[in-house]
Scaffold this motif. Structure first.
Motif: not given
Length: 129
Positions: A90-103
Motif C-alpha cells: 500500500r505504501a508503494r502504491e501511495a508513492g513511498a520509496s523502498g528503504w531496506k529489503p524485507v528482513m
C-alpha cells in the motif's frame, strides 16, 4: 495513562493525508487543521504531521532533510507477516520509496519504506508463539 506523540515535518499536509489514509490510518480532527494532522496509530499513540512552517514553531535550529539524513526510525508492530507485506505494498502504491529489503531474523519479519518526505517507517512482525 501516558500517550506518545511523534512529531514529523511534512512538505504537503494534503499529500500526507492521502498517503497515510491509503495505508489505513485515520486522523483526529480535534487536533488537525490546514497545517497539522493528528494521525492515530492507536488510542495512546499519535503522529503529528506538521507542515514545515508549523513544525518550525516547535524547534530551534533547522529541519533536517529526511531524504538525506536519518534521525529517527519509526517502527510499527504488525499482527502477521502478511500485514507487513500488505502495508508495504500500500505504501508503494501511495508513492513511498523502498528503504531496506524485507528482513527475516529468527522470529522477526519486517520491511521498511520512506514516506513522501523521506521519513523511515519500519513494519515488524514478531512471532511470539
Amino acid at each position: 495513562m501516558r500517550m506518545i506523540f511523534v512529531n514529523l515535518p511534512v512538505k504537503d499536509i494534503e499529500a500526507s493525508r492521502e498517503f497515510f489514509t491509503h495505508l489505513g490510518f485515520t486522523f483526529n480532527p480535534q487536533f488537525s487543521d490546514e497545517h497539522t494532522l493528528c494521525m492515530i496509530v492507536e488510542e495512546n499513540i499519535h503522529v503529528m504531521l506538521l507542515q514545515e512552517d508549523r513544525f518550525r514553531d516547535f524547534i530551534n535550529g533547522d529541519i533536517s532533510d529526511a531524504a538525506k539524513t536519518k534521525e529517527v526510525l519509526t517502527c510499527l508492530s504488525c499482527e502477521s507477516r502478511s500485514e507487513v507485506d500488505t502495508v508495504l505494498a500500500r505504501a508503494r502504491e501511495a508513492g513511498a520509496s523502498g528503504w531496506k529489503p524485507v528482513m527475516e531474523e529468527g522470529p522477526m519479519y519486517g520491511g521498511s519504506f520512506q514516506d513522501l518526505d523521506g521519513h523511515v517507517w519500519e513494519l515488524m512482525y514478531m512471532d511470539q508463539g
